[in-house]
Design a protein around this motif. Structure first.
Motif, PDB file in Angstrom:
ATOM      1  N   LEU A  93       0.859  -1.154  -0.058  1.00  0.00           N
ATOM      2  CA  LEU A  93      -0.057   0.254   0.033  1.00  0.00           C
ATOM      3  C   LEU A  93       0.824   1.267   0.049  1.00  0.00           C
ATOM      4  CD1 LEU A  93      -2.938   1.272   0.059  1.00  0.00           C
ATOM      5  CD2 LEU A  93      -2.702   0.997   2.617  1.00  0.00           C
ATOM      6  N   GLY A  96       2.014   2.564  -3.407  1.00  0.00           N
ATOM      7  CA  GLY A  96       0.988   3.460  -4.048  1.00  0.00           C
ATOM      8  C   GLY A  96       1.122   4.703  -3.502  1.00  0.00           C
ATOM      9  N   SER A 141       1.400  -7.605  -5.979  1.00  0.00           N
ATOM     10  CA  SER A 141       0.562  -6.643  -5.072  1.00  0.00           C
ATOM     11  C   SER A 141       1.055  -5.422  -5.239  1.00  0.00           C
ATOM     12  CB  SER A 141       0.932  -7.453  -3.798  1.00  0.00           C
ATOM     13  OG  SER A 141       0.531  -8.622  -3.715  1.00  0.00           O
ATOM     14  N   GLU A 145      -1.032  -2.024  -6.208  1.00  0.00           N
ATOM     15  CA  GLU A 145      -1.312  -0.737  -5.387  1.00  0.00           C
ATOM     16  C   GLU A 145      -0.894   0.551  -6.156  1.00  0.00           C
ATOM     17  OE1 GLU A 145      -2.897  -0.547  -2.452  1.00  0.00           O
ATOM     18  OE2 GLU A 145      -3.252  -2.673  -2.515  1.00  0.00           O
ATOM     19  N   LYS A 148      -3.825   1.494  -8.320  1.00  0.00           N
ATOM     20  CA  LYS A 148      -5.061   2.039  -7.567  1.00  0.00           C
ATOM     21  C   LYS A 148      -4.684   3.448  -7.402  1.00  0.00           C
ATOM     22  CE  LYS A 148      -6.634  -2.295  -5.156  1.00  0.00           C
ATOM     23  NZ  LYS A 148      -6.486  -2.819  -3.750  1.00  0.00           N
ATOM     24  N   THR A 149      -3.462   3.819  -7.170  1.00  0.00           N
ATOM     25  CA  THR A 149      -3.157   5.069  -6.630  1.00  0.00           C
ATOM     26  C   THR A 149      -3.261   5.869  -7.981  1.00  0.00           C
ATOM     27  OG1 THR A 149      -1.796   4.689  -4.929  1.00  0.00           O
ATOM     28  CG2 THR A 149      -1.180   6.741  -5.807  1.00  0.00           C
TER      29      THR A 149
END
Length: 293
Positions: A93, A96, A141, A145, A148-149
């Motif tokens: 996470l 990102g 993964s 992320e 997504k950002t």
């Protein structure tokens, strides 16, 4: 001889600074639609996600092209805080989140009316190639992320992926020759021409986790895994390019560490594709390259 040496040194310096940036944009934006504004200023964003750090580059160009290839100039750049995205194995996470500062910088520099038509790419290089070899789910993964950002911004997201070694080598070669005006040159009369006496240079790129060599050979490239065909500004180029994974600067230092540990009688515990079979292999999540006794 002196002039040739200066050109080679200049090319090597620029490869270290600009690898996989303006190149990826030239190749990708050649097919970017100009919509109904063929001569308006357009923008593109490239994230160069290297093994040790990530940088954002903002480019601009006019809608018209020279023989189906854009004339691109860099408008702005931004260094992402932290290490390369491959270091975020314990916290994808955060990979990102680390991009947001530079995305905000780019957003402020682009007119609001151009946001939705501004393409954004992220190209990761050898650091992520190595991580993918170690544990593909970790690499996937992290890419998920950062995707997504970037998608949370009003840009035209075109993908986040790991570049192959051939692509990285070819893009570095294009960078050198583009900046040295070997492909196309702007005359005093305001015209773009293909230099008659332009000399195409080879490129040797020493990165953190890999080294690339790329050049146009006199003969046809017989090895399919090293042949890269391009068409730029109406001219075709057959390129020999090869990437040597694990032969970057950082990996060389880590190999030396392994050797010193071994000669000192210690047994290093590592999990990394760059080191020879025979070591005690176990995954160290906080740093895939870290040595431990």
């Amino acid at each position: 001889m002196g002039i040739q040496m200066k050109a080679l040194l200049l090319g090597a310096a620029m490869a270290a600074v600009a690898c996989t940036t303006i190149i990826a944009l030239i190749l990708s934006l050649a097919n970017h639609q100009t919509l109904d504004r063929p001569y308006s200023t357009q923008y593109g964003i490239v994230f160069d996600a290297g093994s040790t750090h990530t940088a954002l580059f903002l480019y601009q160009w006019l809608g018209n092209k020279e023989n189906n290839t854009g004339i691109v100039s860099q408008k702005q750049s931004c260094d992402v805080d932290g290490d390369g995205i491959s270091s975020y194995v314990q916290n994808p996470l955060a990979a990102g989140e680390s991009l947001k500062k530079c995305l905000d910088v780019a957003k402020a520099a682009i007119p609001e009316g151009e946001w939705k038509t501004t393409p954004v790419y992220l190209g990761a290089t050898a650091g992520m190639r190595l991580l993918s070899l170690q544990n593909k789910s970790f690499a996937d993964s992290i890419l998920a992320e950062v995707t997504k950002t970037i998608q949370s911004y009003q840009f035209d997201f075109r993908g986040a992926r790991i570049l192959s070694g051939m692509e990285e080598g070819a893009y570095g070669w294009i960078t050198i020759n583009y900046l040295l005006e070997s492909f196309i040159k702007h005359t005093f009369e305001g015209n773009w021409i293909h230099p008659k006496a332009g000399k195409i240079l080879g490129a040797l790129d020493l990165g953190g986790s890999s080294t690339q060599i790329s050049f146009t050979p006199k003969d046809t490239v017989n090895k399919t895994d090293s042949a890269f065909n391009l068409q730029l500004y109406g001219y075709k180029y057959e390129l020999y390019t090869h990437s040597y994974l694990c032969f970057g600067k950082d990996q060389a230092l880590r190999k030396l560490q392994v050797y010193l540990h071994k000669t000192a009688g210690s047994s290093p515990v590592i999990s990394h594709p760059c080191y020879h079979v025979g070591y005690n292999l176990s995954l160290t999540l906080n740093d895939p390259l870290k040595l431990s006794k």
